[in-house]
Motif scaffolding. Structure first.
Motif, PDB file in Angstrom:
ATOM      1  N   LYS A 177      60.326  14.030  61.447  1.00 36.14           N
ATOM      2  CA  LYS A 177      59.750  15.502  61.607  1.00 36.14           C
ATOM      3  C   LYS A 177      58.299  14.884  62.174  1.00 36.14           C
ATOM      4  N   ALA A 209      60.866  15.537  69.656  1.00 37.58           N
ATOM      5  CA  ALA A 209      60.084  16.883  69.087  1.00 37.58           C
ATOM      6  C   ALA A 209      61.521  18.090  68.332  1.00 37.58           C
ATOM      7  N   GLN A 212      60.364  19.385  65.154  1.00 39.37           N
ATOM      8  CA  GLN A 212      58.965  20.237  64.716  1.00 39.37           C
ATOM      9  C   GLN A 212      59.376  21.154  64.222  1.00 39.37           C
ATOM     10  N   ASP A 216      53.989  22.189  63.531  1.00 36.60           N
ATOM     11  CA  ASP A 216      53.506  20.970  64.120  1.00 36.60           C
ATOM     12  C   ASP A 216      53.103  20.518  65.808  1.00 36.60           C
ATOM     13  N   TYR A 217      52.642  19.787  65.783  1.00 43.28           N
ATOM     14  CA  TYR A 217      51.484  19.808  67.045  1.00 43.28           C
ATOM     15  C   TYR A 217      52.841  18.944  68.534  1.00 43.28           C
ATOM     16  N   LEU A 218      53.235  19.608  68.864  1.00 46.53           N
ATOM     17  CA  LEU A 218      53.462  17.826  70.607  1.00 46.53           C
ATOM     18  C   LEU A 218      52.142  18.566  71.410  1.00 46.53           C
ATOM     19  N   GLN A 237      60.066  23.943  69.045  1.00 47.29           N
ATOM     20  CA  GLN A 237      59.497  25.207  67.763  1.00 47.29           C
ATOM     21  C   GLN A 237      58.356  24.852  68.076  1.00 47.29           C
ATOM     22  N   SER A 238      57.470  23.493  68.086  1.00 47.48           N
ATOM     23  CA  SER A 238      56.681  23.366  68.255  1.00 47.48           C
ATOM     24  C   SER A 238      55.278  23.898  68.787  1.00 47.48           C
ATOM     25  N   THR A 239      54.165  24.015  68.063  1.00 42.57           N
ATOM     26  CA  THR A 239      52.961  24.649  69.308  1.00 42.57           C
ATOM     27  C   THR A 239      52.220  23.468  69.906  1.00 42.57           C
TER      28      THR A 239
END
Length: 452
Positions: A177, A209, A212, A216-218, A237-239
């Motif tokens: 992760k 991702a 995440q 967390d960021y993608l 789910q990531s930003t």
């Protein structure tokens, strides 16, 4: 977030004795787990000696199935396909099979910054490393390049783990992760490992991702239709932090009037692309991805600007070797797929003698025709089997010559080149037919050029 898998390390077996296998074995020994390493081919002397020094039991030149099937956990090298008989047998016995980055991540609490993509990942990882270094961050760098993640964990803690990760490494993750994941592009590559289905390879890259959360960021390439489509079909789910060369984005990184503009956390970073040390469109995209990562980690704007100006590039990636009799020799051995070679040919300004070939991974050469017609005056084939290249390009150039050693290829290129030309090694293929790896191929090229 998926379920969190826990592992039983009571009988850890490592398959493959390369850099990642060695790292995993050392980490297991470091943690006091009973461990056994099995390598199908002969192990290199240096690696065998290292295993003996750490008292790690191993076998070389074979796989003892009974010992392997007694495993509570198998950590496999990225080079071993899931279809290998030993892996199929383990899966049938319900033995968990994971990659070395997954094994290392299970023993690391640090902030992971992970970069993947078909092209540019080494450049971006190295560029972010340069940014971290200039900003004075406590970090280690490696993964698919340099040191394995497992070895970094053995060597001690660090605040940030900067990792280049490949699709093969991502295939073997369950909990891995990253706090920041960077997805540069996805173009057909390694299709021989994915049943020649692009969607399988794409799904593999998207795994970066999968664990995440919103914290967390993608960072992803909003100009890549495959990535955009995959994110629409299977939201993460990531930003999401997009970068684009064509769209003016309110949030993320854009290219406006030849200036990189990054807007995150209500602040804006700008930098004219003429100031970037790395030239070419693909490198502008790479710089955007790296600068966005730095910005998310709150590195000062001035440090980001200076770092992007002073970065020197990566060995074997469009590396200028020498000029001999007014002919420039360029080492792009790292171009192991068609898309990477596309970037190389696209950045050529002089008539080019192109050295190409190796192990074809299901390449489609048609996308190169326009550039070959425009820039290439002669082709030097360097591979055990050059039939597909000859077939693809015989209509584009007048001269095609087959060679089967680097020295031979460089000598032929030298004879074909006139003052003002460029000789470009950009193979578009894997190197394993004639070389140990792309680094070996690049070094042999440089040696042959210096020997002219």
């Amino acid at each position: 977030m998926g379920a969190h898998f826990t592992y039983d390390y009571s009988q850890t077996v490592i398959l493959g004795g390369g850099i990642s296998g060695m790292g995993a074995a050392m980490l297991a020994a470091h943690k006091g787990y009973p461990v056994f390493l099995s390598n199908r081919d002969e192990l290199s002397d240096a690696f065998a000696k290292a295993l003996q020094r750490y008292n790690i039991p191993f076998e070389s030149g074979m796989h003892s199935m009974d010992r392997i099937m007694a495993a509570s956990l198998i950590v496999k090298s990225p080079g071993i396909p899931d279809t290998a008989p030993v892996i199929l047998a383990a899966v049938k016995q319900n033995i968990p099979v994971i990659s070395e980055i997954e094994f290392a991540a299970a023993h690391s609490e640090e902030t992971i910054v992970a970069i993947t993509g078909s092209n540019g990942k080494t450049t971006v990882t190295s560029l972010i490393g340069h940014l971290f270094h200039e900003a004075g961050l406590d970090y280690t760098m490696g993964g698919n390049i340099g040191k394995s993640f497992a070895q970094q964990v053995v060597e001690g803690p660090a605040q940030h783990r900067l990792l280049e990760v490949s699709s093969f490494q991502l295939d073997g993750i369950k909990n891995f992760k990253p706090a920041i994941a960077v997805l540069l592009n996805v173009t057909p590559d390694h299709l021989d490992r994915y049943d020649y289905k692009f969607e399988n390879y794409l799904a593999s890259k998207m795994r970066i991702a999968m664990n995440q959360g919103p914290e967390d960021y993608l960072i992803y390439n909003a100009d890549d239709p495959s990535i955009v489509g995959a994110l629409e079909k299977n939201p993460v789910q990531s930003t999401l932090v997009p970068f684009s060369m064509t769209q003016d984005l309110e949030y993320g990184a854009s290219l406006i009037n030849n200036t990189i503009k990054i807007t995150i956390d209500q602040t804006t970073f700008t930098m004219p692309i003429e100031k970037l040390s790395l030239k070419g469109q693909h490198n502008t995209a790479n710089a955007m991805a790296a600068a966005t990562t730095a910005k998310l980690l709150k590195i000062r704007k001035e440090t980001i600007r200076q770092s992007l100006q002073s970065f020197q590039g990566v060995e074997h990636r469009l590396e200028q070797v020498l000029k001999i009799n007014k002919v420039q020799y360029i080492n792009d051995s790292k171009a192991t797929n068609v898309n990477a070679t596309f970037y190389a040919l696209d950045s050529m300004e002089q008539p080019t003698i192109w050295i190409v070939g190796g192990v074809d991974k299901g390449n489609d050469y048609t996308q190169l025709y326009r550039l070959v017609n425009k820039h290439v005056k002669a082709i030097v084939c360097l591979g055990v089997d050059n039939a597909k290249i000859i077939d693809a390009f015989s209509g584009c150039v007048d001269q095609m010559i087959e060679t089967n050693s680097m020295e031979d290829a460089v000598r032929v290129a030298y004879k074909l080149a006139d003052a003002g030309d460029t000789v470009l090694l950009s193979p578009a293929c894997a190197s394993f037919d004639l070389f140990d790896n792309y680094e070996d191929r690049g070094r042999q090229f440089k040696q042959a050029v210096r020997g002219l």
